[in-house]
Design a protein around this motif. Structure first.
Motif, mmCIF file in Angstrom:
data_model
loop_
_atom_site.group_PDB
_atom_site.id
_atom_site.type_symbol
_atom_site.label_atom_id
_atom_site.label_comp_id
_atom_site.label_asym_id
_atom_site.label_seq_id
_atom_site.Cartn_x
_atom_site.Cartn_y
_atom_site.Cartn_z
ATOM 1 N N GLU A 23 7.291 -2.492 -1.082
ATOM 2 C CA GLU A 23 7.931 -3.705 -0.577
ATOM 3 C C GLU A 23 9.342 -3.454 -0.066
ATOM 4 N N ASP A 24 9.776 -2.217 0.092
ATOM 5 C CA ASP A 24 11.158 -1.946 0.488
ATOM 6 C C ASP A 24 11.345 -1.815 1.995
ATOM 7 N N GLY A 25 10.292 -2.062 2.773
ATOM 8 C CA GLY A 25 10.417 -2.009 4.228
ATOM 9 C C GLY A 25 10.310 -0.638 4.830
ATOM 10 N N GLN A 26 10.153 0.399 3.997
ATOM 11 C CA GLN A 26 10.086 1.767 4.507
ATOM 12 C C GLN A 26 8.679 2.185 4.906
ATOM 13 N N GLY A 27 7.691 1.340 4.636
ATOM 14 C CA GLY A 27 6.333 1.619 5.063
ATOM 15 C C GLY A 27 5.661 2.716 4.266
ATOM 16 N N ALA A 28 4.436 3.019 4.646
ATOM 17 C CA ALA A 28 3.662 4.055 3.970
ATOM 18 C C ALA A 28 2.561 4.538 4.890
ATOM 19 N N VAL A 29 2.092 5.743 4.627
ATOM 20 C CA VAL A 29 0.886 6.258 5.266
ATOM 21 C C VAL A 29 -0.186 6.261 4.197
ATOM 22 N N ARG A 30 -1.150 5.359 4.314
ATOM 23 C CA ARG A 30 -2.191 5.217 3.311
ATOM 24 C C ARG A 30 -3.374 6.107 3.659
ATOM 25 N N LEU A 31 -3.904 6.773 2.661
ATOM 26 C CA LEU A 31 -5.065 7.651 2.824
ATOM 27 C C LEU A 31 -6.217 7.111 1.995
ATOM 28 N N VAL A 32 -7.356 6.903 2.652
ATOM 29 C CA VAL A 32 -8.572 6.460 1.975
ATOM 30 C C VAL A 32 -9.686 7.426 2.359
ATOM 31 N N ILE A 33 -10.401 7.936 1.369
ATOM 32 C CA ILE A 33 -11.536 8.820 1.616
ATOM 33 C C ILE A 33 -12.812 8.010 1.462
ATOM 34 N N GLU A 34 -13.616 7.964 2.514
ATOM 35 C CA GLU A 34 -14.893 7.273 2.492
ATOM 36 C C GLU A 34 -15.981 8.251 2.907
ATOM 37 N N GLY A 35 -16.616 8.891 1.922
ATOM 38 C CA GLY A 35 -17.626 9.889 2.225
ATOM 39 C C GLY A 35 -17.024 11.073 2.957
ATOM 40 N N VAL A 37 -15.362 10.876 5.728
ATOM 41 C CA VAL A 37 -14.294 10.411 6.618
ATOM 42 C C VAL A 37 -13.010 10.147 5.830
ATOM 43 N N ALA A 38 -11.918 10.740 6.298
ATOM 44 C CA ALA A 38 -10.588 10.440 5.770
ATOM 45 C C ALA A 38 -9.921 9.458 6.728
ATOM 46 N N ARG A 39 -9.448 8.336 6.189
ATOM 47 C CA ARG A 39 -8.830 7.312 7.024
ATOM 48 C C ARG A 39 -7.352 7.208 6.665
ATOM 49 N N LEU A 40 -6.496 7.444 7.653
ATOM 50 C CA LEU A 40 -5.053 7.353 7.464
ATOM 51 C C LEU A 40 -4.556 6.122 8.216
ATOM 52 N N THR A 41 -3.806 5.278 7.519
ATOM 53 C CA THR A 41 -3.257 4.076 8.134
ATOM 54 C C THR A 41 -1.739 4.115 8.058
ATOM 55 N N PHE A 42 -1.098 3.995 9.215
ATOM 56 C CA PHE A 42 0.360 3.903 9.286
ATOM 57 C C PHE A 42 0.709 2.433 9.035
ATOM 58 N N VAL A 76 -9.571 9.843 10.690
ATOM 59 C CA VAL A 76 -9.289 8.737 11.607
ATOM 60 C C VAL A 76 -7.892 8.211 11.303
ATOM 61 N N LEU A 77 -7.042 8.142 12.330
ATOM 62 C CA LEU A 77 -5.667 7.676 12.176
ATOM 63 C C LEU A 77 -5.515 6.362 12.931
ATOM 64 N N ARG A 78 -4.856 5.379 12.271
ATOM 65 C CA ARG A 78 -4.772 4.048 12.871
ATOM 66 C C ARG A 78 -3.511 3.341 12.392
ATOM 67 N N GLY A 79 -2.933 2.519 13.241
ATOM 68 C CA GLY A 79 -1.789 1.720 12.850
ATOM 69 C C GLY A 79 -2.213 0.395 12.269
ATOM 70 N N ALA A 80 -1.468 -0.103 11.300
ATOM 71 C CA ALA A 80 -1.759 -1.408 10.705
ATOM 72 C C ALA A 80 -1.290 -2.526 11.633
ATOM 73 N N GLY A 81 -1.938 -3.650 11.553
ATOM 74 C CA GLY A 81 -1.477 -4.833 12.265
ATOM 75 C C GLY A 81 -2.114 -5.094 13.608
ATOM 76 N N GLY A 82 -2.746 -4.086 14.208
ATOM 77 C CA GLY A 82 -3.445 -4.286 15.468
ATOM 78 C C GLY A 82 -2.567 -4.390 16.705
ATOM 79 N N LYS A 83 -1.247 -4.154 16.588
ATOM 80 C CA LYS A 83 -0.361 -4.260 17.748
ATOM 81 C C LYS A 83 0.252 -2.936 18.171
ATOM 82 N N ALA A 84 0.144 -1.930 17.331
ATOM 83 C CA ALA A 84 0.712 -0.622 17.657
ATOM 84 C C ALA A 84 0.039 0.454 16.821
ATOM 85 N N PHE A 85 -0.099 1.628 17.413
ATOM 86 C CA PHE A 85 -0.462 2.833 16.662
ATOM 87 C C PHE A 85 0.791 3.261 15.905
ATOM 88 N N ILE A 86 1.790 3.733 16.641
ATOM 89 C CA ILE A 86 3.105 4.041 16.092
ATOM 90 C C ILE A 86 4.117 3.829 17.211
#
Length: 279
Positions: A23-35, A37-42, A76-86
């Motif tokens: 919650e400090d505004g610095q963001g995170a790169v989240r990693l989720v492993i699904e079988g 596929v590794a999914r990274l979310t900015f 798979v790398l993706r930005g959160a929010g649907g308005k920007a990758f990075i």
């Protein structure tokens, strides 16, 4: 124990995120492993996922974690929010710069992070919805495939924004992928072309309602292919990008000496699908 050691000691449970956004505004790169596929979310949508130093470090951590998990076959790398990758690097971080030496240190850091993504042993897919500019362009470009929604924009408009520059290695990556003429338009004219305006093969443009299905189809195809062939081919391409006379004997020896190669031959002759084990 640092974050990487923790992850290596106890890999993330399937479907459970690593590095939830604080919650400090610095963001995170989240990693989720699904079988396979590794999914990274900015994850910093309020700032269009502009990268902080913590996010860059978490990206490097995620790359190391993926490298330690042989069951992962695609990232798979993706930005959160649907308005920007990075949307580049967080500009607030440049306020502490006082000399050209700070710029050199910064570009060396960026090279480390971009290089870590480029060197991933598994194929990588950048999913771009909106902006991929500055550092976001560099990271999307370091991926093996790019999928974008119509109107998404790519570029490095620093000539009209910050007045900084790119390192030679990142300019070289862009030129290798896009050609010198387009890179000049991006860097000197500060153009940010739409995905539809980029060269054929560089990015696949998909309607928003179809993008998830298209990405999953790519993941399924890549995960079904021989992992050693994919990894070795990626490494050959990486080496050749830096040295046209790069050695390849180690890669050829590893591939032809693998159990997967023997399995591929037997499966082909037996008219059955191969069962790749990655060894």
């Amino acid at each position: 124990m640092n974050a990487v050691a923790k992850l290596e000691a106890a890999p993330p449970e399937a479907g459970q995120p690593v590095n939830p956004a604080p919650e400090d505004g610095q963001g995170a790169v989240r990693l989720v492993i699904e079988g396979a596929v590794a999914r990274l979310t900015f994850d910093r949508p309020a700032a269009r996922n502009a990268m902080t130093w913590r996010m860059y470090e978490q990206l490097a951590d995620a790359c190391r974690t993926i490298a330690a998990m042989p069951e992962v076959r695609v990232a798979v790398l993706r930005g959160a929010g649907g308005k920007a990758f990075i949307a580049g690097t967080d500009i607030e971080q440049f306020r502490s710069f006082t000399s050209g030496a700070d710029g050199i240190a910064y570009e060396e850091k960026v090279e480390h992070y971009v290089g870590a993504l480029e060197a991933l042993a598994v194929p990588s897919i950048a999913v771009v919805e909106g902006w991929a500019v500055g550092g976001g362009m560099a990271l999307a470009n370091a991926c093996d495939f790019r999928v974008a929604t119509p109107g998404s924009r790519f570029g490095v408009p620093i000539a009209r924004t910050l007045g900084n520059c790119l390192s030679a290695s990142n300019v070289q990556r862009l030129v290798a992928a896009l050609g010198v003429s387009l890179v000049k338009r991006m860097l000197l004219l500060a153009e940010t072309p739409k995905a539809e305006e980029l060269p054929a093969g560089y990015v696949t443009v998909v309607p928003p309602e179809q993008i998830d299905a298209h990405v999953e189809e790519l993941c399924t195809r890549l995960a079904a292919h021989a992992p050693i062939t994919l990894r070795v081919t990626k490494e050959m391409l990486r080496r050749l990008a830096h040295d046209p006379d790069a050695a390849d004997a180690d890669l050829v020896r590893e591939t032809y000496g693998s159990a997967d190669f023997r399995e591929g031959v037997e499966a082909f002759l037996g008219k059955r699908p191969p069962n790749w084990c990655g060894e």
